[in-house]
Design an enzyme around this catalytic site. Structure first.
Site, PDB file in Angstrom:
ATOM      1  N   ALA A  74      -4.110  -0.044  -1.303  1.00 18.47           N
ATOM      2  CA  ALA A  74      -5.047   0.136  -2.316  1.00 18.47           C
ATOM      3  C   ALA A  74      -4.289   0.409  -3.609  1.00 18.47           C
ATOM      4  O   ALA A  74      -3.302   0.685  -4.124  1.00 18.47           O
ATOM      5  CB  ALA A  74      -5.910   1.410  -1.965  1.00 18.47           C
ATOM      6  N   GLU A 115      -4.007  -2.361   6.608  1.00 15.62           N
ATOM      7  CA  GLU A 115      -5.379  -2.037   7.111  1.00 15.62           C
ATOM      8  C   GLU A 115      -6.222  -3.445   6.993  1.00 15.62           C
ATOM      9  O   GLU A 115      -6.981  -3.633   8.142  1.00 15.62           O
ATOM     10  CB  GLU A 115      -6.154  -1.035   6.426  1.00 15.62           C
ATOM     11  N   GLU A 142       0.641   6.111   3.080  1.00 21.84           N
ATOM     12  CA  GLU A 142      -0.466   6.996   2.282  1.00 21.84           C
ATOM     13  C   GLU A 142       0.253   8.560   2.208  1.00 21.84           C
ATOM     14  O   GLU A 142      -0.016   9.232   1.169  1.00 21.84           O
ATOM     15  CB  GLU A 142      -1.860   6.942   2.830  1.00 21.84           C
ATOM     16  N   GLY A 167      -3.643   0.040   2.776  1.00 22.40           N
ATOM     17  CA  GLY A 167      -4.758  -0.778   2.460  1.00 22.40           C
ATOM     18  C   GLY A 167      -4.498  -2.128   2.937  1.00 22.40           C
ATOM     19  O   GLY A 167      -5.210  -2.857   3.563  1.00 22.40           O
TER      20      GLY A 167
END
Ligand code: CAA
Length: 258
Positions: free
Chosen positions: A65, A112, A132, A109
């Protein structure tokens, strides 16, 4: 349709989506995720498309992200905006088969997003991780759940708690990746594989995808019952008649997606 953060091409029944924010290693900003969601809507509603490939660059599938976008956000900001939910999860709601072709970093992300696809083909340079924790946050796009299902609790826990990356060889060994493609042939091989899927009956590949994914949601007996219903429903398609006739007549089937 043109997009700012991705490139979309259509070839032989396959939609190829390339994440295209090289300056940020394809970090998943909200505008990028909106483009991706829109592209999936377009490709899924296109009857000519039977499969999708999602890829990034040689250096990064996606490095997570967008940290710069998130940096100043507070909990109420994210909660009210329902951050990462609608567009971020869109891939997990795709109904047509999607292959992730991963080169370089697939982190946070990015890892993911790759796991939301139906299977992952990786180049030798691929690196997967959930870093993260090093930013003082938790995974947010399903990493704690999907990584655990793919590689088991011990490895998922170690990766999420330490941020350690997994290389392509370890990812294949542990079942995160279906195959490693040597050299620079990753996207070609992903397109070849997707073209093969797109040449099958699209309703049937969609039913197979739904049945396999059901195994993550329900008990074994419920899942087998669901598969049986799908199996029997396949006999309501013209493609079943064509597929079986072609076998008996020793020729290649021509599916019509009906
Ligand atoms: N968000 C925003 N920008 C990013 C980014 C990210 N996730 N990852 C890389 N970039 C930017 C860098 O800031 C840098 O920009 P500038 O040139 O403007 O400084 C550019 O991309 C190139 O990156 P690096 O110079 O860092 O490249 P490198 O080769 O030295 O390192 C890397 C590569 C190891 C992947 C490193 O960039 C990195 O650690 N990135 C962050 C990885 C990460 O923590 N991801 C998780 C994000 S949080 C998340 O994903 C939450 C969730 O689950 C939803």
């Amino acid at each position: 349709m043109t997009y700012e953060n991705i490139i979309v091409e259509r070839r032989d029944g396959v939609g190829l989506i390339t994440l295209n924010r090289p300056e940020a290693l394809n970090a998943l900003s909200c505008p990028l995720l909106r483009d991706l969601a829109q592209a999936l809507d377009d490709l899924e509603s296109d009857n000519q498309i039977g499969a999708i490939v999602l890829t990034g660059s040689e250096k990064a599938f996606a490095a997570g992200a967008d940290i710069k976008e998130m940096q100043e956000q507070t909990w109420p900001d994210l909660y009210v905006a329902n951050y990462m939910t609608v567009d971020g999860d869109r891939m997990s709601r795709s109904r047509k088969p999607v292959i992730a072709a991963v080169s370089g970093y697939a982190l946070g992300g990015g890892c993911e997003l790759a796991m939301m696809c139906d299977f992952i083909l990786a180049s030798e340079s691929a690196k997967f991780g959930q870093p993260e924790v090093t930013l003082g946050i938790t995974p947010g796009l399903g990493g704690s759940q999907r990584l655990t299902r793919f590689v088991g609790k011990s490895k998922a826990m170690e990766m999420c708690l330490t941020g350690r990356m997994m290389d392509a060889e370890e990812a294949e060994r542990t079942g995160l990746v279906s195959r490693i493609i040597p050299g620079d042939g990753l996207v070609d091989e992903a397109m070849k594989t997707a073209t093969k899927i797109a040449a099958m009956s699209t309703p049937v590949t969609m039913m197979i995808k739904e049945a396999v994914n059901r195994s993550y949601e329900v008990t074994l007996s419920e899942g087998v019952r669901f598969e049986r219903v799908m199996f029997q429903a396949a006999f309501g398609t013209e493609d079943q008649s064509e597929g079986m006739a072609a076998f008996v007549e020793k020729r290649k089937p021509v599916f019509k997606n009906r």
